[in-house]
Design an enzyme around this catalytic site. Sequence first.
Site, mmCIF file in Angstrom:
data_model
loop_
_atom_site.group_PDB
_atom_site.id
_atom_site.type_symbol
_atom_site.label_atom_id
_atom_site.label_comp_id
_atom_site.label_asym_id
_atom_site.label_seq_id
_atom_site.Cartn_x
_atom_site.Cartn_y
_atom_site.Cartn_z
ATOM 1 N N ARG A 200 20.756 8.717 0.217
ATOM 2 C CA ARG A 200 19.734 9.151 1.177
ATOM 3 C C ARG A 200 19.962 8.522 2.552
ATOM 4 O O ARG A 200 19.696 9.147 3.575
ATOM 5 C CB ARG A 200 18.319 8.886 0.653
ATOM 6 C CG ARG A 200 17.245 9.664 1.409
ATOM 7 C CD ARG A 200 15.859 9.544 0.764
ATOM 8 N NE ARG A 200 15.551 10.618 -0.159
ATOM 9 C CZ ARG A 200 15.027 11.804 0.175
ATOM 10 N NH1 ARG A 200 14.724 12.076 1.428
ATOM 11 N NH2 ARG A 200 14.776 12.706 -0.750
ATOM 12 N N PHE B 229 13.274 5.474 0.963
ATOM 13 C CA PHE B 229 14.334 5.519 -0.049
ATOM 14 C C PHE B 229 15.732 5.513 0.568
ATOM 15 O O PHE B 229 16.558 6.354 0.258
ATOM 16 C CB PHE B 229 14.111 6.781 -0.894
ATOM 17 C CG PHE B 229 14.717 6.753 -2.270
ATOM 18 C CD1 PHE B 229 14.128 6.039 -3.303
ATOM 19 C CD2 PHE B 229 15.873 7.464 -2.555
ATOM 20 C CE1 PHE B 229 14.677 6.033 -4.585
ATOM 21 C CE2 PHE B 229 16.437 7.464 -3.837
ATOM 22 C CZ PHE B 229 15.833 6.743 -4.851
ATOM 23 N N GLU C 272 6.307 9.660 3.021
ATOM 24 C CA GLU C 272 7.332 8.784 3.592
ATOM 25 C C GLU C 272 7.723 9.088 5.037
ATOM 26 O O GLU C 272 7.991 8.155 5.797
ATOM 27 C CB GLU C 272 8.613 8.853 2.740
ATOM 28 C CG GLU C 272 8.455 8.334 1.340
ATOM 29 C CD GLU C 272 9.637 8.746 0.481
ATOM 30 O OE1 GLU C 272 9.745 9.954 0.161
ATOM 31 O OE2 GLU C 272 10.466 7.895 0.138
HETATM 32 N N1 MTE Z 1 0.337 5.455 0.410
HETATM 33 C C1 MTE Z 1 -0.381 4.476 -0.180
HETATM 34 N N2 MTE Z 1 -1.648 4.263 0.218
HETATM 35 N N3 MTE Z 1 0.142 3.694 -1.163
HETATM 36 C C2 MTE Z 1 1.448 3.853 -1.592
HETATM 37 O O1 MTE Z 1 1.915 3.147 -2.481
HETATM 38 N N4 MTE Z 1 3.550 5.132 -1.321
HETATM 39 C C3 MTE Z 1 4.379 5.933 -0.421
HETATM 40 C C4 MTE Z 1 3.583 7.124 0.125
HETATM 41 N N5 MTE Z 1 2.304 6.695 0.609
HETATM 42 C C5 MTE Z 1 2.236 4.890 -0.965
HETATM 43 C C6 MTE Z 1 1.610 5.681 0.029
HETATM 44 C C7 MTE Z 1 5.593 6.444 -1.036
HETATM 45 S S1 MTE Z 1 6.936 5.434 -1.127
HETATM 46 C C8 MTE Z 1 5.696 7.724 -1.498
HETATM 47 S S2 MTE Z 1 7.147 8.329 -2.121
HETATM 48 C C9 MTE Z 1 4.548 8.630 -1.484
HETATM 49 O O2 MTE Z 1 3.379 8.028 -0.945
HETATM 50 C C10 MTE Z 1 4.277 9.088 -2.914
HETATM 51 O O3 MTE Z 1 3.164 9.884 -3.008
HETATM 52 P P1 MTE Z 1 3.164 11.452 -2.669
HETATM 53 O O4 MTE Z 1 4.453 11.999 -3.180
HETATM 54 O O5 MTE Z 1 1.985 11.943 -3.390
HETATM 55 O O6 MTE Z 1 3.066 11.537 -1.193
HETATM 56 N N1 HPA Z 2 13.520 9.731 -3.559
HETATM 57 C C1 HPA Z 2 12.715 8.879 -4.226
HETATM 58 N N2 HPA Z 2 12.909 8.519 -5.449
HETATM 59 C C2 HPA Z 2 13.966 9.024 -6.089
HETATM 60 C C3 HPA Z 2 14.838 9.905 -5.459
HETATM 61 C C4 HPA Z 2 14.604 10.285 -4.123
HETATM 62 O O1 HPA Z 2 15.342 11.063 -3.491
HETATM 63 N N3 HPA Z 2 15.797 10.226 -6.339
HETATM 64 C C5 HPA Z 2 15.494 9.541 -7.470
HETATM 65 N N4 HPA Z 2 14.390 8.814 -7.321
HETATM 66 MO MO1 MOS Z 3 8.659 6.511 -2.619
HETATM 67 S S1 MOS Z 3 10.100 5.205 -2.017
HETATM 68 O O1 MOS Z 3 9.882 7.748 -2.995
HETATM 69 O O2 MOS Z 3 8.232 5.860 -4.116
#
Ligand code: MTE
Ligand code: HPA
Ligand code: MOS
Length: 783
Positions: free
Chosen positions: A330, A364, A734
């Site tokens: 990524r 990521f 993200e």
């Molecule tokens: N927001 C809060 N409040 N707490 C979290 O742990 N994690 C982040 C983001 N926002 C997070 C957050 C990460 S790393 C990801 S991948 C996404 O939320 C995951 O949730 P979603 O796919 O429902 O957006």
């Molecule tokens: N993003 C986050 N988590 C993951 C991914 C990705 O692209 N691939 C495998 N785990």
């Molecule tokens: Mo988020 S780093 O893809 O949990």
Amino acid sequence: MTFMSSKLDKYEVRRKRPAKGKSGKSIAHESAVKHVTGEALYVDDMAELAGTLHVAVGQSTQAHANIKSMDLSAVKNADGVVDVVMLDDVPGLKDIGPVFAGDPLFADGKVEYIGQPIFAVAAHSFEQAKRAVLLANIEYEVLPAILEIKDAIKENFFVRPTHMHKKGDFRKAIDAAPNTLNGELYIKGQEHFYLEGQISYVVPTEDKGMHVYTSSQHPTEVQKLVSEVLDLPINYVQVEVRRMGGGFGGKETQAAPWACMAALLANRLNHPVKIRLARQDDMVMTGKRHDFYDTYEIGFDDSGKLLGSNIMVAGKCGYSPDLSDAIVDRAMFHSDNAYNLQDTQVIGHRCKTHTVSNTAYRGFGGPQGTVLAEYMMDDIARAVGKDPLDVRYNNLYQDGDKTHYGQTIENYHMKELLSQLESESEYRKRRESITAFNAANKYKKRGLALTPVKFGISFTVTFLNQAGALVHIYTDGSIHLNHGGTEMGQGLFTKVAQVVANEFDVDLDTIMVSSTNTEKVPNTSPTAASSGTDLNGKAAQNACIILKQRLVTFAAEKWAVNEDAIRFENNHVLIAKADETIEFTFAEFVAMAYTNRVSLSTTGYYSTPKIHYDREKADGRPFYYYALGAACSEVEIDTLTGEYDVLRTDIIQDVGKSLNPAIDIGQIEGAFVQGMGWLTTEELNWDTSGRLTSNGPATYKIPTAADMPNVFNTSLFDRPNEEETIYNSKAVGEPPFMLGMAVWMALRDAAASVSDYKVNPPMDTPATPERVLNAVQFCKERS
Ligand code: MTE
Ligand code: HPA
Ligand code: MOS
């Protein structure tokens, strides 16, 4: 979970009025009130069952060593200790590496980082377990440790093979360019600092079954690993997650070891077992965002347009692969950020170090790629004497361009988004006033930067892009929703419930979402890659569509009308006959369907269309679409101390057609601040033996309310996603993390001002006051 006001009164006849809280509305997070009052239940808040035992983990004190001997007799005899386990006690699979092997549950004769689990103790109290651990007598044969990325590269010491993306002939392009530059950037990692640390509570059930309550983004993986460690079929293990107090990627794979240890002890002792890492242990024993060392060689013309590029990104993976293959991928995918790299080569190394295994963290790996692209743009701007924003415009992708991994750029509204932010933030006017300010002030200098973000949405491991949901309608019209996504504060449960409310056109408080549970929806992907709503929202919608179809079929037959005569509207179901419209409340209607033997329960499923990727050829369409955004930040630095303030930040983020603007703006602001923290104040430090010295809040500085920009404007780029995502929304979790780059680039701009923008000062991250001061010195000495 209930929404705000009321539980559904089954005798209430809902008036015909627009349903409340459907998607598109700014509804508060389902647990907002409970979060604030402290009533929200986390694993550690659950009432403990009688006989619950507590775990502490014996850790390696060496970065790299063979274990010569291990005497745990004093540990076993200590007060309150019930059991001690190590690797030999694992009945099933001993290596719990999530994708590739390399993570023994306990050290396997050798240790590879300080903090690596060697054994675990179960005692009647946590204090007893913790005291007992200290009595271990372990002799090591110390081996040389590799602790730095550059040493790993020199030794070809990698956890996974190096990988490459290529487009055109970069060598020829750079050699032919009128201007060339090369440089390097060291980007430090980041501690997740979730407020709730890693925790699991495992309750043995009948017949060797296990009920695991855990704080994990990936219940299915915990289920699979617990079953493998215990040598049981997967169906013996149930994993349940109501919520996490933050995950941020740190609980995608790294919640599993603790669950497995607790399950191992629970299985042996037939007692409930809880494991909860103390903050310092959590910081030492769990992986973080990867440090990266990036280098670049670029060719460009006098207007600042790139002609060719040669890029290397190298991630500090720690001792095992964990998710590092995908994370470095990524970083490679995002080393272009918003720009056409033209003819290019992007090489990605997965460096092995004798440190904790680094893992997923918001973005990521993407952030560690995008920062390089911004750094290059900034370098070019000063080399050609142009405003950095103009160089950025000049290099943006155009629709139809191809990325270095073969994806065609489509629907790329970045120029429009940037222009909108340029005008809303009054970039040009403020650029002038900053120039005036800097001329008038000897020691205080101001800096400004406007930086874009383009972030690819989809798991790059294509098969993970699938989700399931379960929807029941009860005979009082209340709806139970379950899906495979986990709630970590991001508002997923709220948004998916809003989708269901929308599908049936009923009030949001009709819907109850229950804990994520492997017995309700199986074989799930982690809640990660920002795709939680995209995937689970669509799966829940699919379940609703199936149920609605059954109800429509039933009504069409019963009232002898066409199917299109039946509408779900305003908490009601309307049936249009030739001369009249028959109306039922939603509750009356489903009760009638039930007595007519219509099934009111179904699963739903979704898999993302259009995506495909051939990693061997490094070619395809790994991302369904891109989320776009941009931030403009202004900072003021003190050139005598390096200290700084963020005066103002303006953000525009493209969330497509927002499912919930309030939650989306919360995600954007939170992500920006977390990204800013990564690039400014949060600094991880290890001593020369490989011991983490920034192991608590006193030595590791996450941003506080006082670090917020003095002026902070966030708005949404109002435009539906061209791809058919759930109601044409876009992922938001993200992408805005990388908006924090604007602060870092503004700091570099302020430092460069002392050289009249002639010098490119090195600005590794985090740009702590010390590094800002060094950058100022660097510019002074060279101008
Ligand atoms: N927001 C809060 N409040 N707490 C979290 O742990 N994690 C982040 C983001 N926002 C997070 C957050 C990460 S790393 C990801 S991948 C996404 O939320 C995951 O949730 P979603 O796919 O429902 O957006
Ligand atoms: N993003 C986050 N988590 C993951 C991914 C990705 O692209 N691939 C495998 N785990
Ligand atoms: Mo988020 S780093 O893809 O949990």
